[in-house]
Enzyme design. Structure first.
Site, PDB file in Angstrom:
ATOM      1  N   LYS A 184       0.887  -1.168   0.000  1.00 35.57           N
ATOM      2  CA  LYS A 184       0.000   0.000   0.000  1.00 35.57           C
ATOM      3  C   LYS A 184       0.915   1.204   0.000  1.00 35.57           C
ATOM      4  O   LYS A 184       1.770   1.352   0.880  1.00 35.57           O
ATOM      5  CB  LYS A 184      -0.850  -0.054   1.277  1.00 35.57           C
ATOM      6  CG  LYS A 184      -1.486   1.222   1.772  1.00 35.57           C
ATOM      7  CD  LYS A 184      -2.322   0.860   2.990  1.00 35.57           C
ATOM      8  CE  LYS A 184      -2.982   1.886   3.830  1.00 35.57           C
ATOM      9  NZ  LYS A 184      -2.803   3.267   3.701  1.00 35.57           N
TER      10      LYS A 184
HETATM   11  P1  FBP Z   1      -6.480   7.652   4.181  1.00 33.01           P
HETATM   12  O1  FBP Z   1      -7.157   7.060   2.973  1.00 33.01           O
HETATM   13  O2  FBP Z   1      -7.425   8.347   5.080  1.00 33.01           O
HETATM   14  O3  FBP Z   1      -5.285   8.476   3.811  1.00 33.01           O
HETATM   15  O4  FBP Z   1      -5.897   6.415   4.972  1.00 33.01           O
HETATM   16  C1  FBP Z   1      -4.741   5.807   4.498  1.00 33.01           C
HETATM   17  C2  FBP Z   1      -3.594   5.937   5.491  1.00 33.01           C
HETATM   18  O5  FBP Z   1      -2.457   5.279   5.015  1.00 33.01           O
HETATM   19  C3  FBP Z   1      -3.942   5.400   6.846  1.00 33.01           C
HETATM   20  O6  FBP Z   1      -3.865   4.009   6.845  1.00 33.01           O
HETATM   21  C4  FBP Z   1      -2.966   6.112   7.707  1.00 33.01           C
HETATM   22  O7  FBP Z   1      -3.426   6.349   8.983  1.00 33.01           O
HETATM   23  C5  FBP Z   1      -2.785   7.415   7.010  1.00 33.01           C
HETATM   24  O8  FBP Z   1      -3.229   7.281   5.707  1.00 33.01           O
HETATM   25  C6  FBP Z   1      -1.331   7.796   6.988  1.00 33.01           C
HETATM   26  O9  FBP Z   1      -1.183   9.005   6.360  1.00 33.01           O
HETATM   27  P2  FBP Z   1       0.207   9.758   6.415  1.00 33.01           P
HETATM   28  O10 FBP Z   1       1.169   8.937   5.663  1.00 33.01           O
HETATM   29  O11 FBP Z   1      -0.095  11.054   5.761  1.00 33.01           O
HETATM   30  O12 FBP Z   1       0.555   9.873   7.858  1.00 33.01           O
END
Ligand code: FBP
Length: 274
Positions: A184
């Site tokens: 991911k």
């Molecule tokens: P979102 O779709 O809300 O961005 O969620 C995906 C995610 O990867 C979450 O699993 C995680 O908490 C967040 O985004 C991390 O975001 P960042 O890398 O900006 O801290």
């Protein structure tokens, strides 16, 4: 025995990636990663959201406490469970936010009914070595038990943007090279650049990480359309679903782009989002 383990991993993976090899996964680890500020009133309690979209998504990727909160809904659903066992808070000193701590074991995740384990690696962080040592430990044990490993392959380069195609492709490649079964990572902003990310990942399925909520649903759906056209295998989405004014319509539209090959525009129209 090795053959049996491979079968176990394959069966668990196919609960996540459906017959077409793709998935829509709901991410719910934000309370730990960013704090309650990431939620709107309606999404602060995940129970308010998940019941509405449970038949639309393929899997939930969440922390143990969120899964505990959701388990009454999850237990009767045809849904895969990905237990995220690493995290950090924004309450830490800034430089320490480049380290994800591991707070759960493989045994703990299995005890919760995990189909897969998720761990973040911040590629390029000064703590990369520490996170890789933990990755190795968990990966070794999970692999022996036929449990797939999803890596949140998140670049943290010093002097480039974290969505720069070159660094995202590097992170995806590195994740593949250390044995991730699912990757991911950040969307790089175009179909072409994301196709480079997918190609760099040695055939390991790459899913787009959602990112902050977009103002217009159609813009997010277009990103998902581009990810699929680039060979991506779906999306792991949090805020663009659970903070949407109509989470079910948005989840359905994303699902139709991923699984039914609809364009962003068709899916948006069909679900009253355009
Ligand atoms: P979102 O779709 O809300 O961005 O969620 C995906 C995610 O990867 C979450 O699993 C995680 O908490 C967040 O985004 C991390 O975001 P960042 O890398 O900006 O801290």
């Amino acid at each position: 025995m090795e053959g049996l383990i491979a079968i176990g991993k394959d069966i668990r993976l196919s609960r996540i990636l459906r017959r077409d090899g793709k998935a829509l996964i709901l991410a719910m680890d934000h309370g730990l990663e960013h704090g309650p500020r990431d939620f709107i009133d309606a999404s602060l309690d995940p129970l308010n959201i998940v019941g509405k979209i449970i038949d639309v998504i393929d899997a939930v990727m969440a922390t143990p406490g969120v899964i505990r909160r959701l388990h009454s809904v999850l237990k009767h659903a045809d849904i895969a469970l990905i237990v995220k066992i690493t995290g950090k808070t924004e309450l830490r000193p800034h430089d320490k936010q480049l380290l994800q701590s591991t707070f759960f074991s493989v045994d703990d995740a299995i005890a919760m009914g995990a189909d897969a384990i998720a761990m973040t690696v911040y590629w390029g962080s000064p703590y990369e070595d520490k996170m890789l040592a933990r990755w190795r430990e968990i990966h070794q044990k999970a692999s022996r038990l036929g449990l797939p490993m999803l890596q949140l392959a998140y670049p943290r380069p010093i002097n480039k943007s974290k969505t720069d195609p070159e660094v995202v492709a590097y992170a995806a490649r590195a994740a593949a090279e250390v044995g991730a079964d699912l990757i991911k990572t950040y969307y790089t902003g175009s179909r072409e650049s994301f196709s480079y990310v997918v190609k760099s990942a040695l055939g390991v399925p790459v899913l787009m990480s959602g990112g902050p909520k977009r103002e217009k649903s159609i813009d997010f759906l277009k990103d998902v359309e581009d990810v699929i056209a680039a060979g991506g295998r779906g999306a792991v989405v949090g805020r663009n679903i659970f903070n949407h004014e109509n989470p079910r319509a948005m989840a359905k539209a994303i699902r139709e782009v991923i699984h039914d090959g609809l364009s962003a525009e068709e899916a948006a129209k069909r679900n009253g989002l355009l």
